[in-house]
Design an enzyme around this catalytic site. Sequence first.
Site, PDB file in Angstrom:
ATOM      1  N   ASP A 248       0.872  -1.177   0.000  1.00  0.00           N
ATOM      2  CA  ASP A 248       0.000   0.000   0.000  1.00  0.00           C
ATOM      3  C   ASP A 248       0.915   1.236   0.000  1.00  0.00           C
ATOM      4  OD1 ASP A 248      -2.197   1.750   0.458  1.00  0.00           O
ATOM      5  OD2 ASP A 248      -1.704   1.717   2.603  1.00  0.00           O
ATOM      6  N   ASP A 250       0.026   5.111   0.963  1.00  0.00           N
ATOM      7  CA  ASP A 250      -0.103   6.053   2.090  1.00  0.00           C
ATOM      8  C   ASP A 250      -0.177   5.294   3.426  1.00  0.00           C
ATOM      9  OD1 ASP A 250      -0.430   8.572   0.449  1.00  0.00           O
ATOM     10  OD2 ASP A 250      -2.060   7.336  -0.344  1.00  0.00           O
TER      11      ASP A 250
HETATM   12 MG   LIG Z   1      -2.784   3.195   3.573  1.00  0.00          MG
END
Ligand SMILES: [Mg+2]
Length: 406
Positions: A248, A250
């Site tokens: 992922d 962020d």
């Molecule tokens: Mg995230």
Amino acid sequence: MPRATVTQCAVLVGGLGTRLGSLTAHTPKPMLPCGDRPFLGWLLREFVRFGVTDFLLLTGHLSAVVEQAAATIQSMLPCGATVSLSEEPIRAGTGGAVYHARDRLDRRFLLCNGDSLFDGNLARLLADSVADGDDVTGRMMLRRLDDASRYGVVALEGDRVTDFLERPPPNTAGTINAGVYLFNRRLIDALSPACSLEAEVMPRLARAGALRGTVSEGYFRDIGVPEDFDRSQTQIPTVLRRRALFLDRDGVINIDHGYVGSRDRFDWVDGAREAIVHATRAGWHVFIVTNQSGVARGKYQEPAVGDLLDWIGDEVRVMGGTVDDVRYCPFHPDASVPAYRALSDWRKPAPGMLLDLIRAWELDPARCLMIGDQDTDLRAAAAAGVPARLFGGGNLLDVVRPLIEA
Ligand SMILES: [Mg+2]
């Protein structure tokens, strides 16, 4: 302008292939089948992992056969890249093939042999080149062998290649040419319409102090030798069907400040780049899969997402790792921007982004790993059949290293 990434790769595919006898009577060596595709398909697939988007095939012998297959090879690549040809007008040798393509070469370009595959860390070559000054014309990948007696070897002073030497006696360790190079356009001044890179041009560059080397370990296969060609049929597909780390973005790669759409708001998570380098060196693919509803909410526009992901990839290559490919989802069901108002099966917790990468890169989901900071990341991974770990902050390398080593 990227610091480490080089988007063009020229590939020498014009050789006669005489050592393979009747196999290459009508088929150039790089086009011979290897598993379920031409060998060249595997070779180019490796280079796109490191940011190459433009392949220039330097053809000669049986050029029409290469031309016929180029579109198919391009369509089999896991991510977008173009494949075009430059045919030598005479039997020009490896240096001459580059000379005749001179008008089509970028300021910096990679060059490789079309009949050998080296699974070294190409990102290390890119990273090392960042510090190369104007006195450097090229940098080559080198392999260290305990017994280099089958090959000519190079002489090194630090990372400077100073000379090319004859084969050493049996059981003598040595450093040999791996057949992968990064050149700038100054190379063209050293070429003539018919010449050999290996026998003439590179020894001359070495003696002039203009050649550097990056030593790497890894699987090497030269399909120009009959027994190596036979072994490559099963080995190459096995070696190149890699494990994969899905990250992922962020909250895992960068601090989640909320809707990060530009570099000035981008802060790396501790150990994030190092974790990606570690995975690359271990031979894993690294993919980013990220919800980007900031586009749907009008916080930033879609090209900014791509630019930022490209920049992340380049910054990682500066350190000797790579991001092989990315997927992002700009949609949201409550979007303020109508064009992005949709319930997308790419938006995590749906698994669409992971499934698309699994298809494109021919992955075994059970041999992959997803790391995310939200429950939605874990649910997306589970729906794709990918084992997953929650990242709760801290240093990402400390989390990734033991998982990769296990
Ligand atoms: Mg995230």
